[in-house]
Write a protein that holds these residues in place. Sequence first.
Motif, mmCIF file in Angstrom:
data_model
loop_
_atom_site.group_PDB
_atom_site.id
_atom_site.type_symbol
_atom_site.label_atom_id
_atom_site.label_comp_id
_atom_site.label_asym_id
_atom_site.label_seq_id
_atom_site.Cartn_x
_atom_site.Cartn_y
_atom_site.Cartn_z
ATOM 1 N N UNK A 55 0.871 -1.162 0.000
ATOM 2 C CA UNK A 55 0.000 0.000 0.000
ATOM 3 C C UNK A 55 0.915 1.222 0.000
ATOM 4 N N UNK A 56 0.925 1.973 -1.103
ATOM 5 C CA UNK A 56 1.883 3.051 -1.294
ATOM 6 C C UNK A 56 1.207 4.410 -1.234
ATOM 7 N N UNK A 57 1.683 5.239 -0.319
ATOM 8 C CA UNK A 57 1.264 6.630 -0.220
ATOM 9 C C UNK A 57 2.410 7.564 -0.610
ATOM 10 N N UNK A 58 3.643 7.056 -0.594
ATOM 11 C CA UNK A 58 4.837 7.846 -0.857
ATOM 12 C C UNK A 58 5.339 7.711 -2.279
ATOM 13 N N UNK A 59 6.691 7.714 -2.427
ATOM 14 C CA UNK A 59 7.306 7.671 -3.747
ATOM 15 C C UNK A 59 8.310 6.536 -3.827
ATOM 16 N N UNK A 60 8.310 5.854 -4.965
ATOM 17 C CA UNK A 60 9.285 4.799 -5.223
ATOM 18 C C UNK A 60 9.911 5.059 -6.586
ATOM 19 N N UNK A 61 11.249 5.112 -6.603
ATOM 20 C CA UNK A 61 12.001 5.190 -7.853
ATOM 21 C C UNK A 61 12.691 3.853 -8.019
ATOM 22 N N UNK A 62 12.075 2.956 -8.753
ATOM 23 C CA UNK A 62 12.590 1.608 -8.942
ATOM 24 C C UNK A 62 11.445 0.680 -9.285
ATOM 25 N N UNK A 63 11.779 -0.534 -9.613
ATOM 26 C CA UNK A 63 10.779 -1.531 -9.986
ATOM 27 C C UNK A 63 10.145 -2.149 -8.742
ATOM 28 N N UNK A 64 8.853 -2.477 -8.838
ATOM 29 C CA UNK A 64 8.113 -3.096 -7.746
ATOM 30 C C UNK A 64 7.604 -4.460 -8.208
ATOM 31 N N UNK A 65 7.948 -5.501 -7.452
ATOM 32 C CA UNK A 65 7.452 -6.848 -7.719
ATOM 33 C C UNK A 65 6.805 -7.360 -6.441
ATOM 34 N N UNK A 66 5.525 -7.759 -6.550
ATOM 35 C CA UNK A 66 4.804 -8.258 -5.374
ATOM 36 C C UNK A 66 3.958 -9.452 -5.785
ATOM 37 N N UNK A 67 3.835 -10.412 -4.876
ATOM 38 C CA UNK A 67 3.010 -11.586 -5.161
ATOM 39 C C UNK A 67 1.537 -11.316 -4.922
ATOM 40 N N UNK A 68 1.227 -10.232 -4.220
ATOM 41 C CA UNK A 68 -0.162 -9.901 -3.908
ATOM 42 C C UNK A 68 -0.629 -8.657 -4.634
ATOM 43 N N UNK A 69 -1.345 -7.808 -3.900
ATOM 44 C CA UNK A 69 -1.953 -6.594 -4.439
ATOM 45 C C UNK A 69 -1.053 -5.395 -4.183
ATOM 46 N N UNK A 70 -0.945 -4.524 -5.176
ATOM 47 C CA UNK A 70 -0.224 -3.260 -5.029
ATOM 48 C C UNK A 70 -1.236 -2.136 -5.223
ATOM 49 N N UNK A 71 -1.300 -1.237 -4.238
ATOM 50 C CA UNK A 71 -2.177 -0.074 -4.303
ATOM 51 C C UNK A 71 -1.317 1.176 -4.347
ATOM 52 N N UNK A 72 -1.402 1.912 -5.444
ATOM 53 C CA UNK A 72 -0.715 3.191 -5.583
ATOM 54 C C UNK A 72 -1.777 4.250 -5.312
#
Length: 104
Positions: free
Chosen positions: A23-40
């Motif tokens: 669950x992302x509220x901030x900032x990511x500079x890079x690739x994201x890999x997750x086995x579940x759900x990603x919420x931007x």
Amino acid sequence: MSQTIVLNDSEIEGDIILPGNLCLFGKISGNVTAKGKVEVKSGAVVTGNISCRELEIGGVVEGNVEACFLMIEENAVLKGDVQAGKLLVRAVKYDIKRLRLVRK
């Protein structure tokens, strides 16, 4: 399944690999890999590719996405290629260069 939360005052540089949800509220500079759900969430920014089971974009994603289910919310911004099993678009602004719907 575990959930990782990145708060709105956080900035992460580098790739992230998660065994569960994000669950992302901030900032990511890079690739994201997750086995579940990603919420931007609204106000969040990802500059990089995202690969996960389910992806919900309410903020900004500048990169390619791959998910079994992708939801682009009303105020979301998506710039990149998309590969998804199912797609739901509510957004007004999106720039999908290439869309590939596949069975997953």
